[in-house]
Scaffold this motif. Structure first.
Motif, PDB file in Angstrom:
ATOM      1  N   UNK A 116       4.170  17.481   1.397  1.00  0.00           N
ATOM      2  CA  UNK A 116       4.410  17.368   2.888  1.00  0.00           C
ATOM      3  C   UNK A 116       5.874  17.078   3.022  1.00  0.00           C
ATOM      4  N   UNK A 117       6.388  16.263   2.104  1.00  0.00           N
ATOM      5  CA  UNK A 117       7.802  15.921   2.131  1.00  0.00           C
ATOM      6  C   UNK A 117       8.725  16.722   1.871  1.00  0.00           C
ATOM      7  N   UNK A 118       8.380  17.775   0.811  1.00  0.00           N
ATOM      8  CA  UNK A 118       9.220  18.807   0.331  1.00  0.00           C
ATOM      9  C   UNK A 118       9.316  19.970   1.311  1.00  0.00           C
ATOM     10  N   UNK A 119       8.083  20.256   1.813  1.00  0.00           N
ATOM     11  CA  UNK A 119       8.134  21.377   2.893  1.00  0.00           C
ATOM     12  C   UNK A 119       8.910  21.008   4.238  1.00  0.00           C
ATOM     13  N   UNK A 120       8.695  19.739   4.567  1.00  0.00           N
ATOM     14  CA  UNK A 120       9.368  19.146   5.917  1.00  0.00           C
ATOM     15  C   UNK A 120      10.912  19.261   5.839  1.00  0.00           C
ATOM     16  N   UNK A 163      -5.761  11.939   5.539  1.00  0.00           N
ATOM     17  CA  UNK A 163      -5.313  11.019   4.791  1.00  0.00           C
ATOM     18  C   UNK A 163      -4.239  11.509   3.721  1.00  0.00           C
ATOM     19  N   UNK A 164      -3.070  12.015   4.440  1.00  0.00           N
ATOM     20  CA  UNK A 164      -1.895  12.212   3.842  1.00  0.00           C
ATOM     21  C   UNK A 164      -0.522  11.369   4.399  1.00  0.00           C
ATOM     22  N   UNK A 165       0.434  11.671   4.022  1.00  0.00           N
ATOM     23  CA  UNK A 165       1.847  11.134   4.395  1.00  0.00           C
ATOM     24  C   UNK A 165       2.675  12.089   4.289  1.00  0.00           C
ATOM     25  N   UNK A 166       3.740  11.801   4.806  1.00  0.00           N
ATOM     26  CA  UNK A 166       4.930  12.673   4.962  1.00  0.00           C
ATOM     27  C   UNK A 166       5.943  11.806   3.965  1.00  0.00           C
ATOM     28  N   UNK A 167       5.646  10.952   3.080  1.00  0.00           N
ATOM     29  CA  UNK A 167       6.649  10.395   2.054  1.00  0.00           C
ATOM     30  C   UNK A 167       7.721   9.558   2.662  1.00  0.00           C
ATOM     31  N   UNK A 168       8.790   9.481   2.319  1.00  0.00           N
ATOM     32  CA  UNK A 168       9.991   8.981   2.802  1.00  0.00           C
ATOM     33  C   UNK A 168       9.961   7.599   2.569  1.00  0.00           C
ATOM     34  N   UNK A 169      10.288   6.784   3.914  1.00  0.00           N
ATOM     35  CA  UNK A 169      10.093   5.458   3.625  1.00  0.00           C
ATOM     36  C   UNK A 169       8.865   4.783   3.432  1.00  0.00           C
ATOM     37  N   UNK A 170       7.871   5.711   3.799  1.00  0.00           N
ATOM     38  CA  UNK A 170       6.410   5.413   3.372  1.00  0.00           C
ATOM     39  C   UNK A 170       6.404   5.040   1.830  1.00  0.00           C
ATOM     40  N   UNK A 171       7.115   5.699   1.179  1.00  0.00           N
ATOM     41  CA  UNK A 171       7.202   5.385  -0.534  1.00  0.00           C
ATOM     42  C   UNK A 171       7.823   4.080  -0.635  1.00  0.00           C
ATOM     43  N   UNK A 172       8.755   3.695   0.076  1.00  0.00           N
ATOM     44  CA  UNK A 172       9.514   2.552  -0.432  1.00  0.00           C
ATOM     45  C   UNK A 172       8.557   1.234   0.334  1.00  0.00           C
ATOM     46  N   UNK A 173       7.914   1.614   1.306  1.00  0.00           N
ATOM     47  CA  UNK A 173       7.141   0.629   1.808  1.00  0.00           C
ATOM     48  C   UNK A 173       5.762   0.209   0.653  1.00  0.00           C
ATOM     49  N   UNK A 174       5.322   1.304   0.343  1.00  0.00           N
ATOM     50  CA  UNK A 174       4.419   1.256  -0.658  1.00  0.00           C
ATOM     51  C   UNK A 174       4.744   0.371  -1.949  1.00  0.00           C
ATOM     52  N   UNK A 175       6.046   0.699  -2.398  1.00  0.00           N
ATOM     53  CA  UNK A 175       6.407  -0.041  -3.503  1.00  0.00           C
ATOM     54  C   UNK A 175       6.782  -1.577  -3.264  1.00  0.00           C
ATOM     55  N   UNK A 176       7.274  -1.578  -1.748  1.00  0.00           N
ATOM     56  CA  UNK A 176       7.567  -3.354  -1.602  1.00  0.00           C
ATOM     57  C   UNK A 176       6.201  -3.876  -1.507  1.00  0.00           C
ATOM     58  N   UNK A 177       5.281  -3.263  -1.232  1.00  0.00           N
ATOM     59  CA  UNK A 177       3.706  -3.757  -1.063  1.00  0.00           C
ATOM     60  C   UNK A 177       3.302  -4.271  -2.407  1.00  0.00           C
ATOM     61  N   UNK A 178       3.659  -3.332  -3.448  1.00  0.00           N
ATOM     62  CA  UNK A 178       2.977  -3.471  -4.844  1.00  0.00           C
ATOM     63  C   UNK A 178       3.586  -4.506  -5.345  1.00  0.00           C
ATOM     64  N   UNK A 179       4.907  -4.806  -5.327  1.00  0.00           N
ATOM     65  CA  UNK A 179       5.725  -5.895  -5.735  1.00  0.00           C
ATOM     66  C   UNK A 179       5.853  -7.279  -4.826  1.00  0.00           C
ATOM     67  N   UNK A 180       5.287  -7.267  -3.725  1.00  0.00           N
ATOM     68  CA  UNK A 180       5.541  -8.515  -2.870  1.00  0.00           C
ATOM     69  C   UNK A 180       3.912  -8.550  -2.090  1.00  0.00           C
ATOM     70  N   UNK A 181       4.385  -9.669  -1.290  1.00  0.00           N
ATOM     71  CA  UNK A 181       3.066  -9.853  -0.471  1.00  0.00           C
ATOM     72  C   UNK A 181       3.090  -9.191   0.766  1.00  0.00           C
ATOM     73  N   UNK A 182       4.059  -8.504   0.986  1.00  0.00           N
ATOM     74  CA  UNK A 182       3.873  -7.908   2.367  1.00  0.00           C
ATOM     75  C   UNK A 182       3.029  -6.551   2.689  1.00  0.00           C
ATOM     76  N   UNK A 183       2.478  -6.427   3.736  1.00  0.00           N
ATOM     77  CA  UNK A 183       1.548  -5.572   3.991  1.00  0.00           C
ATOM     78  C   UNK A 183       2.412  -4.059   4.214  1.00  0.00           C
ATOM     79  N   UNK A 184       1.716  -3.051   4.205  1.00  0.00           N
ATOM     80  CA  UNK A 184       2.412  -1.690   4.129  1.00  0.00           C
ATOM     81  C   UNK A 184       3.112  -1.566   5.602  1.00  0.00           C
ATOM     82  N   UNK A 185       2.366  -1.828   6.747  1.00  0.00           N
ATOM     83  CA  UNK A 185       2.962  -1.952   8.032  1.00  0.00           C
ATOM     84  C   UNK A 185       4.224  -2.610   8.193  1.00  0.00           C
ATOM     85  N   UNK A 186       3.974  -3.757   7.547  1.00  0.00           N
ATOM     86  CA  UNK A 186       5.371  -4.769   7.517  1.00  0.00           C
ATOM     87  C   UNK A 186       6.630  -4.173   6.713  1.00  0.00           C
TER      88      UNK A 186
END
Length: 319
Positions: A116-120, A163-186
């Motif tokens: 989706x990210x690349x096609x977009x 259950x898909x995603x357009x990537x982009x900042x969603x990826x950054x948010x997922x990485x932040x979530x993985x290494x911090x206590x912040x939820x994806x939305x925040x």
């Protein structure tokens, strides 16, 4: 045209017609059985969402410098410092983020998000060459902000349902979530709002305030569209004709229902109570049947969403 070329063209046409007929037949059977969406249809829906979002970005977001989060917002900011177009920067950033995601978040997430990210990005880049836009189409920034949000929200809602995603900042948010206590939305809000805040400093107060308004309204638009896409009808039917109604539900709608024994308080008459969930397309047909078969039936119809169960999974990921 020689005979071999004619035969090849005829064979290709026959294959194309057969493929479409087979696909439509399978979809009709799947629809009757209320099966989840097949992978090919899901692929088409993801493609439609990606292209729709790219149209909104190219014709409305880029020309007005709306920094409404996402990689597009990042590229709008960065384009003021680098000699690259916003579409080119979006593609480069998406590729870099997908490479990082592959090592940090895993292969499955990256492949599902990457398409989706690349096609977009490629669609927006192609539009930059096919139909370049060098300024506001209407000189009405608020109108164009609304169209930006509508197209983006529809695409995001479709992807969310798949259950898909357009990537982009969603990826950054997922990485932040993985290494911090912040939820994806925040996490996503922190990333997106940072670039939106920078738009006030880089452009002007009007662009910045419109971008903040867009960032806030985007979530509202997405929620409203998702809710409308997922709304189903809960029927509570109190009737004295359970046999006829049960046969209609089972044989005509290919659905099931929960049936309880009830007792009318006023006259003390025994009645059957059906609990039945239907799609919006099935509801009018059911109401018409109930009116014809039992004009005295007492029917309550309630809008409901997020139905979990066989016949209401959009994709296999919903299980």
């Amino acid at each position: 045209m020689d005979k071999a070329s004619k035969n090849e063209k005829k064979d290709n046409k026959t294959f194309g017609i057969k493929f479409i007929d087979t696909y439509l037949e399978k979809r009709a059977i799947a629809k009757y059985n209320h099966d989840p969406m097949d992978e090919f249809t899901r692929f088409l829906m993801m493609s439609f969402a990606a292209i729709l979002m790219a149209l909104g970005t190219h014709f409305f977001k880029y020309p007005n410098s709306f920094v409404i989060g996402g990689v597009e917002g990042m590229s709008i900011i960065i384009s003021t410092f680098l000699p690259l177009t916003r579409a080119e920067l979006t593609l480069i950033i998406n590729i870099l983020l997908l490479i990082v995601a592959f090592f940090v978040l895993g292969k499955h997430f990256t492949l599902r998000t990457g398409y989706v990210a690349i096609l977009n990005s490629l669609t927006a880049l192609a539009l930059d060459y096919i139909a370049p836009v060098h300024g506001s189409l209407t000189n009405n920034k608020m109108l164009e902000l609304i169209y930006t949000l509508i197209l983006s929200a529809i695409g995001s809602a479709i992807l969310f349902n798949l259950a898909a995603s357009s990537g982009g900042t969603d990826i950054i948010a997922m990485i932040i979530k993985k290494y911090s206590a912040l939820e994806v939305g925040k996490s996503l809000l922190v990333v997106d709002s940072t670039f939106t805040f920078l738009s006030i400093w880089i452009f002007d107060m009007e662009i910045g305030l419109l971008s903040f308004l867009g960032l806030f309204l985007k979530g509202v638009f997405v929620d409203v569209i998702i809710q409308s896409m997922n709304t189903d009808k809960l029927f509570i039917i109190i009737t004295t004709k359970p046999k006829e109604i049960g046969e209609f539900i089972r044989d005509d709608l290919n659905r099931s229902a929960t049936v309880l024994d009830g007792l009318g308080l006023y006259k003390g008459v025994n009645r059957s109570v059906f609990f039945l969930v239907l799609s919006p397309k099935e509801a009018p047909r059911t109401k018409l049947f109930l009116k014809q078969i039992d004009p005295y039936a007492f029917i309550t119809i309630i809008n409901t969403s997020k139905i979990i169960g066989k016949g209401f999974y959009l994709t296999n990921d919903g299980k």
